[in-house]
Design a protein around this motif. Structure first.
Motif, PDB file in Angstrom:
ATOM      1  N   PHE A 108      10.185 -33.561  29.980  1.00 50.34           N
ATOM      2  CA  PHE A 108       9.124 -34.374  30.199  1.00 50.34           C
ATOM      3  C   PHE A 108       7.951 -33.837  29.768  1.00 50.34           C
ATOM      4  N   VAL A 143       8.296 -42.301  30.700  1.00 46.89           N
ATOM      5  CA  VAL A 143       8.649 -42.449  32.066  1.00 46.89           C
ATOM      6  C   VAL A 143       7.421 -43.117  32.869  1.00 46.89           C
ATOM      7  N   HIS A 188       7.532 -44.602  36.153  1.00 47.35           N
ATOM      8  CA  HIS A 188       7.918 -44.816  37.770  1.00 47.35           C
ATOM      9  C   HIS A 188       8.894 -43.852  38.059  1.00 47.35           C
ATOM     10  N   HIS A 189       8.898 -43.546  39.532  1.00 46.74           N
ATOM     11  CA  HIS A 189       9.694 -42.589  39.908  1.00 46.74           C
ATOM     12  C   HIS A 189      10.707 -42.909  40.879  1.00 46.74           C
ATOM     13  N   ARG A 190      10.884 -44.508  41.049  1.00 45.61           N
ATOM     14  CA  ARG A 190      11.575 -44.898  42.301  1.00 45.61           C
ATOM     15  C   ARG A 190      12.043 -46.407  41.817  1.00 45.61           C
ATOM     16  N   LEU A 191      13.418 -46.671  42.398  1.00 46.15           N
ATOM     17  CA  LEU A 191      13.991 -48.069  42.334  1.00 46.15           C
ATOM     18  C   LEU A 191      13.866 -48.368  43.776  1.00 46.15           C
ATOM     19  N   MET A 250      14.269 -41.106  41.201  1.00 47.41           N
ATOM     20  CA  MET A 250      14.765 -41.166  40.028  1.00 47.41           C
ATOM     21  C   MET A 250      13.664 -41.579  38.845  1.00 47.41           C
ATOM     22  N   ALA A 251      13.719 -40.774  37.826  1.00 47.65           N
ATOM     23  CA  ALA A 251      12.570 -41.047  37.013  1.00 47.65           C
ATOM     24  C   ALA A 251      13.026 -42.302  36.064  1.00 47.65           C
ATOM     25  N   VAL A 269      17.615 -35.253  36.203  1.00 44.97           N
ATOM     26  CA  VAL A 269      16.334 -35.405  36.828  1.00 44.97           C
ATOM     27  C   VAL A 269      16.637 -36.041  38.121  1.00 44.97           C
ATOM     28  N   TRP A 289      13.785 -36.912  41.300  1.00 46.73           N
ATOM     29  CA  TRP A 289      12.309 -36.711  41.640  1.00 46.73           C
ATOM     30  C   TRP A 289      12.120 -36.293  42.980  1.00 46.73           C
TER      31      TRP A 289
END
Lengths: 511, 511
Positions: A71, A94, A96-99, B91-92, B154, B156
């Motif tokens: 990244f 990228v 966002h870092h979450r679902l 997760m990214a 990856v 997070w």
């Protein structure tokens, strides 16, 4: 008439043939993820060989491997304007870092997990590696810095084609920093030569090494050099590039050092890369209507032993004989490495196995039946010379000991024959001697299907003049490839502008 | 009193020592990108050795390498609920494919370039590889499928630590599909044994192999096995995991085949991985207060030759002698491979070079001065036994020929001594014999700083009962590690529930 192993021929549909070969040779397949492919064992095995042999040469030339982040913060790109212009259009970002689970929509991106700064998935690593160089380089004693990394990169390509242009691809990218311009330029050209010789000697893929015209430069580079390979359809494949970056990146990223006199100077940097695209080049250089022919140096298996099993009592003796043979062959050396041998014991029909390995392009295929066992022979097929003149499969029966004695030499011969065949094609498909653009146009119109490459004299135009020339070429679907390093001296005028020519440049259709 | 090469000692500040070692040994550094590190040449060189030797064993065990996409469409995750729960939090996510220039804000994400479906940067590849398996597997003849990939992934992570927990890391992930449960379980355990023996034999890092309790399983797995290594602070490092996935993923992804009777069956799958975390394990297993000690099998250079240059005329003779010595050593074999030798010709002061290589942990360091040259000697330091009893550096003077004759044996001896030292530590720091939880508590309170691991008998609790036990352990900062494969039989009750014990399980603090 002989029937080939692929149903699509190069002559009828080169692009379709390419796709079919990739599938039938188990090289790669569509992944279901936009623009990304799955590299299957045979295709990835070829890449592993390319990596292994390229890596040796890169290390031999004084570079060390590192690994830098996937990244790159968006702000790193903002520092180098030209570089941004070149890459901003095609980058995965990228944000966002979450679902999270949403009652209505199921699994969704969590809007509360937005990154403060978007991260770009590296399209190339000049910016992030330059930042590291700025930390590493303080004094002239720290220079040169010569590193390389093997990594995946992502460019959001609109139209993708397996190996040639995929959204994600695998590559090596070298990055160096030097105290002065001369040394950086020497490095740029050393790498160009490394790529040229690797391509010729390892991939058996002849190339022309030379400089790109101004508008084909890497975004931010002072000069870009390439190796260009000729595919069997006469198109060019840019197979590797080496960039002299001058002080563009060192100024943007503050790669500064104190010289011997205590003065602060900006370093000169270079970068250079080759990728899985090379495999596309190997396919379109060495493939034929029966599939791929892998040059022995990069073949995951160089010799495949197929026991012709028939669910009969003599199978055991055949298998024993094959095992013994495999063991003997595995003691051999070819190209100063242990010969790579595969004993194919899978349950498939022997003829399916044969054609499977023909399509994959294993250099030497041995078929062993009960008669070979009782007579102490092997039946051998050379993948580079599959058929007799009458169109029948050219299977040679040799005493086992004779074959073992010859095997290494055969592999070396196949490597050299594949290179020879491709060299002849390259050399006989470059047309020279145009003195005006109209001649080029006329030639191109007469030879539309297979123009090969054209070598012309030109004035090394830049800026708008170059743009105009490019427009004229574009109408013919032609582009500049490079200014060959070893072209003949000039002896006339630029065919585009009529000004005195200063160098010769290659023109062609390209991938 | 001797002064060590690192200013922070293990005794005083283990975490600080770890960070300083990584920096001083040139293993890695912070990259400026959140949670991502730069692996520098010496650190990456160790990883290359780990890769090379692990890859050999994985291939030897019948697996082939492939490469699958970095990006996984969000919908792939939605198919397997447990798996999502395990990974969705970290997760990214790629949501856009272009940047643009904004007059006010400069370079920004182009809002018009939103992807139709967000792409997750792979945290692990079960979902995307399972999708490929579903294409590849149609009949029992297609099984087993046994593949591996070397890739970056990856996750997070909120709190990161170099090598142990980074947002991006490098790993290998193996994925296999089998026709029946027994074969899949056999594969799971074969890989556990591969990881165990690799860790012991190659990394000289002793480990305990065993099964994880239910709530430490990989999300979606029917059983998870791990190897656990003991760091010098007595904490556990989970160094590799092998998962028996049963039919969870094959059902979610439709990996189905026709068996010999023509019936459709779901395959049984496994997955397993080791990562750059292993290097963190090597550091905390073999590092000392002078830096790293790299086991010779994974040392990028096994012998370093330092010419003691002094800008004097005799320098030339010293350099010649060193060059000749390097050449001789490079002809040697140790561990069936060519010995890796570095001649350090850089301009630094000889003593700085010595301590640089001590901190990096090169197994054998040779220092060559004019006197060594005239007497035909070498001065040798063994990195695993740096000091004499009196605290002075233990430099051995040997006739050159004697050293060359002994070098391979010395390397093999160092490898084995490092393993022996670490094994003794592991074996002497597992406490057994607790018959009630209160005893464990009491022991832990008395040995808070260095409890090592505790092996206790338990009832193999699951569900809520297990959650409650975990809560009790958590208060002591302890976690379950694994159920050792070769533990003694049980002879009492579960120390947590009082029910009859069915197995022994390790408890410890962990990374």
């Amino acid at each position: 008439m002989k029937k080939n192993a692929l149903s699509v021929t190069r002559e009828n549909d080169f692009a379709g043939w390419y796709q079919q070969l990739i599938s039938e040779a188990d090289l790669a397949e569509e992944s279901g993820v936009r623009g990304c492919m799955v590299m299957r064992p045979w295709g990835y095995g070829i890449w592993e060989r390319v990596q292994f042999l390229m890596d040796q040469r890169i290390k031999q030339a004084g570079h060390e491997n590192c690994y830098f982040p996937l990244f790159i913060p968006l702000s790193y790109f903002a520092k180098e304007a030209e570089h941004v212009d070149g890459f901003a259009k095609e980058m995965a970002v990228v944000t966002h870092h979450r679902l999270m689970k949403d009652e209505e929509d199921g699994l969704v991106v969590d809007p509360d997990a937005k990154l403060e700064e978007p991260l770009v998935v590296r399209p190339t690593s000049e910016t992030v590696i330059g930042t590291a160089f700025a930390r590493w380089v303080q004094s002239w004693r720290d220079l040169p810095v010569m590193i390389n990394q093997w990594a995946n990169v992502v460019r959001w390509e609109m139209r993708t084609r397996m190996f040639l242009r995929t959204s994600e691809f695998l590559w090596q990218e070298g990055h160096t920093a030097h105290a002065d311009r001369e040394e950086a330029m020497e490095e740029t050209l050393n790498i160009l030569e490394l790529y040229r010789s690797f391509s010729e000697e390892v991939l058996a893929m002849p190339v022309i090494a030379g400089e790109k015209p101004e508008n084909e430069r890497f975004p931010g580079a002072d000069a870009t050099y390439s190796i260009e390979a000729m595919m069997q359809d006469g198109k060019a494949l840019q197979a590797g590039t080496s960039h002299f970056l001058g002080q563009t990146f060192s100024k943007a990223q503050n790669i500064r050092f104190q010289d011997k006199e205590g003065q602060f100077q900006f370093a000169y940097t270079t970068s250079w890369g080759t990728s899985t695209r090379l495999i596309g080049g190997v396919i379109m250089t060495h493939g034929d209507d029966d599939g791929l022919r892998v040059p022995p140096l990069i073949a995951p298996y160089q010799i495949v032993v197929i026991p012709m099993l028939r669910d009969k009592p003599e199978d055991e003796a055949v298998l024993d004989y094959c095992q013994e043979l495999t063991k003997e062959l595995t003691q051999l050396k070819a190209f100063d490495e242990t010969v790579r041998v595969k004993l194919d014991k899978t349950g498939a029909k022997a003829s399916n196995k044969r054609w499977g390995w023909v399509k994959k392009g294993a250099p030497l295929i041995l078929e062993i039946g009960p008669r070979d066992v009782s007579e102490g022979n092997v039946s051998m097929i050379r993948r580079d010379a599959l058929y007799k003149e009458n169109g029948k499969l050219d299977s040679h029966i040799l005493a086992k000991g004779d074959f073992v004695g010859q095997a290494a030499g055969l592999l070396e011969d196949i490597q050299s024959r594949l290179h020879g065949e491709a060299s002849e094609r390259l050399n006989s498909n470059i047309t020279r001697g145009f003195s005006e653009f109209s001649e080029l146009e006329a030639f191109y119109k007469e030879n539309k299907k297979y123009p090969g490459w054209l070598e012309v004299q030109w004035c090394r135009a830049t800026g708008e003049e170059l743009d105009q020339i490019e427009e004229r070429l574009k109408k013919l679907k032609l582009t500049f490839r490079n200014v060959p390093q070893d072209a003949a001296p000039v002896d006339g005028n630029c065919i585009f502008t009529g000004k005195p020519a200063v160098e010769r440049i290659l023109v062609g259709k390209a991938y």
